[in-house]
Write a protein that holds these residues in place. Structure first.
Motif, PDB file in Angstrom:
ATOM      1  N   PHE A 136      91.499 -46.895  65.675  1.00 33.91           N
ATOM      2  CA  PHE A 136      90.083 -46.650  65.881  1.00 33.91           C
ATOM      3  C   PHE A 136      89.279 -47.921  65.579  1.00 33.91           C
ATOM      4  CE2 PHE A 136      86.047 -45.592  63.796  1.00 33.91           C
ATOM      5  CZ  PHE A 136      85.394 -45.006  64.851  1.00 33.91           C
ATOM      6  N   VAL A 140     101.046 -44.783  69.763  1.00 40.30           N
ATOM      7  CA  VAL A 140      99.603 -44.652  69.545  1.00 40.30           C
ATOM      8  C   VAL A 140      98.817 -45.865  70.042  1.00 40.30           C
ATOM      9  CG1 VAL A 140      97.828 -44.397  67.781  1.00 40.30           C
ATOM     10  CG2 VAL A 140      99.955 -43.125  67.593  1.00 40.30           C
ATOM     11  N   ASP A 178      99.631 -37.934  58.016  1.00 39.34           N
ATOM     12  CA  ASP A 178      99.287 -38.967  58.986  1.00 39.34           C
ATOM     13  C   ASP A 178      99.967 -38.795  60.332  1.00 39.34           C
ATOM     14  OD1 ASP A 178      97.547 -40.812  58.194  1.00 39.34           O
ATOM     15  OD2 ASP A 178      98.979 -42.452  58.001  1.00 39.34           O
ATOM     16  N   TRP A 216      92.738 -38.088  66.949  1.00 39.84           N
ATOM     17  CA  TRP A 216      93.290 -38.605  68.205  1.00 39.84           C
ATOM     18  C   TRP A 216      92.372 -38.228  69.364  1.00 39.84           C
ATOM     19  CZ3 TRP A 216      96.846 -41.732  70.285  1.00 39.84           C
ATOM     20  CH2 TRP A 216      97.275 -41.495  71.579  1.00 39.84           C
ATOM     21  N   TRP A 223      99.621 -48.651  54.165  1.00 37.14           N
ATOM     22  CA  TRP A 223      99.356 -47.240  53.921  1.00 37.14           C
ATOM     23  C   TRP A 223      98.202 -46.702  54.757  1.00 37.14           C
ATOM     24  CZ3 TRP A 223     100.230 -44.388  48.787  1.00 37.14           C
ATOM     25  CH2 TRP A 223     101.489 -44.701  48.275  1.00 37.14           C
ATOM     26  N   ILE A 224      97.337 -47.564  55.244  1.00 39.70           N
ATOM     27  CA  ILE A 224      96.186 -47.056  55.988  1.00 39.70           C
ATOM     28  C   ILE A 224      96.663 -46.430  57.302  1.00 39.70           C
ATOM     29  CG2 ILE A 224      94.092 -47.700  57.237  1.00 39.70           C
ATOM     30  CD1 ILE A 224      93.493 -49.705  55.109  1.00 39.70           C
ATOM     31  N   SER A 225      96.167 -45.256  57.571  1.00 38.18           N
ATOM     32  CA  SER A 225      96.616 -44.477  58.727  1.00 38.18           C
ATOM     33  C   SER A 225      96.562 -45.284  60.019  1.00 38.18           C
ATOM     34  CB  SER A 225      95.743 -43.238  58.850  1.00 38.18           C
ATOM     35  OG  SER A 225      95.818 -42.728  60.151  1.00 38.18           O
ATOM     36  N   ILE A 226      97.570 -45.116  60.846  1.00 42.09           N
ATOM     37  CA  ILE A 226      97.635 -45.804  62.136  1.00 42.09           C
ATOM     38  C   ILE A 226      96.438 -45.426  63.002  1.00 42.09           C
ATOM     39  CG2 ILE A 226      99.267 -44.018  62.913  1.00 42.09           C
ATOM     40  CD1 ILE A 226      99.190 -47.485  64.359  1.00 42.09           C
ATOM     41  N   LEU A 227      95.986 -44.177  62.865  1.00 36.84           N
ATOM     42  CA  LEU A 227      94.846 -43.746  63.682  1.00 36.84           C
ATOM     43  C   LEU A 227      93.576 -44.460  63.256  1.00 36.84           C
ATOM     44  CD1 LEU A 227      95.665 -39.982  63.917  1.00 36.84           C
ATOM     45  CD2 LEU A 227      95.442 -41.567  65.821  1.00 36.84           C
ATOM     46  N   VAL A 228      93.405 -44.634  61.950  1.00 42.56           N
ATOM     47  CA  VAL A 228      92.226 -45.337  61.453  1.00 42.56           C
ATOM     48  C   VAL A 228      92.229 -46.769  61.966  1.00 42.56           C
ATOM     49  CG1 VAL A 228      91.096 -46.226  59.386  1.00 42.56           C
ATOM     50  CG2 VAL A 228      92.010 -43.903  59.395  1.00 42.56           C
ATOM     51  N   ARG A 229      93.419 -47.392  61.915  1.00 46.73           N
ATOM     52  CA  ARG A 229      93.493 -48.789  62.349  1.00 46.73           C
ATOM     53  C   ARG A 229      93.255 -48.920  63.842  1.00 46.73           C
ATOM     54  NH1 ARG A 229      98.516 -51.739  59.892  1.00 46.73           N
ATOM     55  NH2 ARG A 229      99.375 -49.876  58.969  1.00 46.73           N
TER      56      ARG A 229
END
Lengths: 265, 282
Positions: B114, B219, A202, A223, B106-112
Motif C-alpha cells: 500500500f 501480492v 497477515d 487487499w 515484520w511489517i505486513s506485506i500489504l502495508v508495504r
C-alpha cells in the motif's frame, strides 16, 4: 579487519538501505490523517475521521474480530502440534527424524501460491471453503513449521541429562515433559506462538483462495481496499497494523532480552 | 504393543499428529495437483506441450524468471553490504541495525505494498516531490511496469537476503583475515580472495532463498504491476478463480515446485536448512 575507507563507506550505505527498508511504510501515517474523502496527502489540515470510520464501520470491525479469532486459534493449534512434534523429533533424533523435519518445514518454503492451490483443491470436496475451520487448518499447517524451528532451537540448548535425572528420580514421561522439558523450552514455545499468530494475522495469498463472503479477514479487506485504491480507511487500517507490529516487536524484544539475561552465566 | 515399541521409538507418537495432518491436508492435494497436470483436461502431456506452443505462456514464464533473477541480484548484493556492515561495527550499533531490519521484516506485506502505491503513483509522493523541486516535468512511470514490481520486490526480499548472510559471516574465524593482512595482502585483496570465498555458502543460501521466495510472489506484482506485468503466480490465480482451468495452472505449479525442490536440494548442500530459517525466525 581494520576499518578502512571502504568499510566506512559501506556502513553509511548500509544505514541508508536500512532506512529505505523501514521509512516507506510510514507514509501510511500522513495519508491516514487526510481530511479528504479520497487517498491523498493532507495539506495543512489534519483529521481523524478515517480512524473514526475504521473503528465504527461494522465491516472493518468484523474483519478485525475474525482475523483475531483465526490468528489466536491458529497460534494455539500450531504451537500445540509444533511443540509436541519438535520434542518428538528431538527424542528420536535419527536419520529418519531428520528427513521428517525437512519434510515438515516444506509448507514454509513452498511458494504460497502452490499452497493456496493445494488447500483450495482439497477444501472444495471437504466443504471447508469460506469457513473458520478451513482457514484455521490451512494457517496451522503453514505456521507449525515456525513453531518447530523456534522450539527445536530451544531444545538444542537443553541438557538431556536433566531428562534422565527426572526419570531416574521416578517421574513418568508425562511428568518429565510437564515439569522438566516444557519449562526450559518456554522461550522457544512463546516465540513460536507469536510467529504463528503474526503469520496467520497477515496471511493473504491462501486466504484469497479459500475465503469468500462469510469469512472476510483483515488482510482480505485491506487487499480489496488496495485494489480499489480510493478509500483512505485502508491507510488508517495500515497505521493500526504498523502499531500492532511495533507492539508485538517490543514484547518480543523484552522477552528475548529477559531470556538472554537468565541464560547468561 | 511391546514388539511395536521395540521397533518404533515412542517419540514418533507425538510427531504423528502434525505429520499426519501435513500428509493428509497438504502433501495429498499437492500430489493431486501434480497428477492433474498430466490428466486434466485429458491424459497426456498436452499441458506441458502448451509451454512450447503458446507465446503468451512463454512470455509469462520468461517475465517471471527475469524479474526473479534481477530481484535476487539486487537483494543479495545490497543484503551483503548490510550484513557486512552489521558484522563489522560495534555491538550497540549492530543492535540498532538489527532492530530496523527486523521491524521491516515484520511489517505486513500489504502495508508495504500500500505504501509503495502511495509513493510511486503518477501523483504519488515521489513524483510530486521531484516535480516540485523542478527535477522532472512529466511524472515518471514507476507503476504498472516492471520497475515498480522490482522496487517492491527488492524492498521485500532484502531482509531475507541478509539473515543467512549474517549467520554465515558471524561464524567466520576473523583470525584468517588477520593472517592474510599480516602476510602482506591489501584489504581489498583480503576481501576478494579470502573473505568473499569464505562467505560463499551464505551467499549461495541467500541467493537461492530469495530466488525461491520471489518465484511464487503474488501480492506485490499483482498490485504494483497493475495487470501490465503478468507473473506465474498471478496467472495461476486467474486460471483457477476466473477461468476455472486446472490443467494449465497445475502444469505451471508442477514446474515451479520441481524448480523449488531442486534449489532446496542444492541449498541443503551448502547450509543446514534449519539454520537458514532459524535465522529468519529470529
Amino acid at each position: 579487519m581494520t576499518s578502512g575507507l571502504f568499510s566506512k563507506f559501506n556502513r553509511v550505505g548500509a544505514w541508508v538501505l536500512l532506512l529505505f527498508l523501514v521509512t516507506p511504510a510510514l507514509i501510511a501515517i500522513p495519508v491516514s490523517l487526510t481530511p479528504k474523502r479520497f487517498l491523498s496527502m493532507p495539506k495543512g489540515e489534519l483529521s481523524l475521521r478515517h480512524f473514526q470510520k475504521l473503528f465504527t464501520s461494522e465491516e472493518w470491525l468484523s474483519s478485525f474480530f475474525q482475523s483475531g479469532v483465526i490468528a489466536v486459534s491458529t497460534s494455539l493449534l500450531a504451537t500445540f502440534l509444533g511443540t509436541l512434534c519438535a520434542i518428538g523429533l528431538w527424542r528420536v533424533s535419527s536419520k529418519y527424524s531428520e528427513l521428517m523435519r525437512a519434510f515438515l518445514l516444506l509448507p514454509l518454503i513452498i511458494p504460497q501460491i502452490i499452497s493456496a492451490m493445494a488447500f483450495y483443491r482439497l477444501w472444495i470436496p471437504l466443504g471447508l471453503l469460506d469457513s473458520y475451520a478451513g482457514l484455521i487448518l490451512a494457517h496451522t499447517i503453514l505456521a507449525a513449521p515456525m513453531v518447530l524451528i523456534t522450539v527445536s532451537a530451544s531444545l538444542a540448548t537443553f541438557d538431556p541429562k536433566l531428562e534422565q535425572a527426572s526419570k531416574n528420580l521416578g517421574a513418568s514421561n508425562w511428568t518429565t515433559m510437564r515439569l522438566v522439558i516444557l519449562p526450559s523450552i518456554k522461550p522457544g514455545v512463546f516465540a513460536g506462538a507469536l510467529f504463528a499468530f503474526i503469520l496467520s494475522w497477515d496471511e493473504i495469498v491462501v486466504t484469497l483462495f479459500i475465503s469468500k463472503y462469510t469469512v472476510y479477514t483483515l488482510p482480505r479487506r485491506m487487499w480489496n481496499g488496495i485494489r480499489e485504491n480510493t478509500d483512505p480507511t485502508v491507510a488508517a487500517a495500515a497505521v493500526v497494523l504498523i502499531a500492532i507490529t511495533l507492539i508485538a516487536f517490543v514484547i518480543f524484544s523484552i522477552m528475548s532480552r529477559r531470556n538472554d539475561k537468565s541464560e547468561a552465566p | 504393543m511391546q514388539a511395536f515399541t521395540r521397533h518404533i521409538h515412542p517419540g514418533w507418537l507425538i510427531i504423528a499428529p502434525l505429520m499426519l495432518m501435513v500428509i493428509a491436508l497438504y502433501l495429498g492435494p499437492i500430489l493431486n495437483i501434480l497428477w492433474l497436470s498430466v490428466t486434466d483436461p485429458e491424459p497426456g502431456l498436452s499441458n506441458y506441450a502448451k509451454l512450447a506452443e503458446s507465446d503468451a505462456l512463454i512470455r509469462i514464464v520468461w517475465t517471471t524468471v527475469r524479474i526473479c533473477i534481477i530481484t535476487t541480484m539486487f537483494s543479495v548484493t545490497l543484503g551483503y553490504s548490510i550484513a557486512y556492515a552489521m558484522v563489522h561495527c560495534h555491538q550497540r550499533q549492530k543492535n540498532y541495525m538489527l532492530t530496523l531490519l527486523l521491524v521491516s521484516f515484520w511489517i505486513s506485506i500489504l502495508v508495504r505494498t500500500f505504501s509503495w502505491l502511495m509513493l510511486l503513483g503518477r501523483k504519488g509522493l515521489v513524483n510530486g516531490t521531484l516535480e516540485n523541486i523542478g527535477l522532472i516535468a512529466e511524472p515518471i512511470a514507476f507503476m504498472r511496469n516492471e520497475l515498480g514490481v522490482l522496487i517492491g520486490m527488492v524492498h521485500y526480499m532484502i531482509p531475507y537476503a541478509v539473515l543467512p548472510l549474517l549467520v554465515s559471516m558471524q561464524s567466520l574465524d576473523t583470525r584468517v583475515m588477520d593472517a592474510s593482512r599480516n602476510l602482506g595482502a591489501s584489504s581489498t585483496q583480503t576481501f576478494w580472495r579470502i573473505y568473499l570465498p569464505l562467505t560463499l555458502p551464505g551467499l549461495v543460501a541467500s541467493t537461492l532463498l530469495v530466488f525461491i521466495l520471489s518465484l511464487g510472489f503474488y501480492v506485490t506484482p499483482a498490485v504494483l504491476g497493475g495487470g501490465k506485468v503478468l507473473m506465474v503466480a498471478e496467472y495461476i490465480s486467474v486460471q483457477l478463480l476466473v477461468t476455472l482451468k486446472w490443467g494449465t495452472a497445475a502444469m505451471l505449479a508442477a514446474i515451479m515446485l520441481t524448480g523449488v525442490l531442486a534449489m532446496l536440494w542444492i541449498m541443503s548442500r551448502f547450509m543446514k536448512l534449519s539454520t537458514v530459517f532459524g535465522g529468519a525466525a529470529r
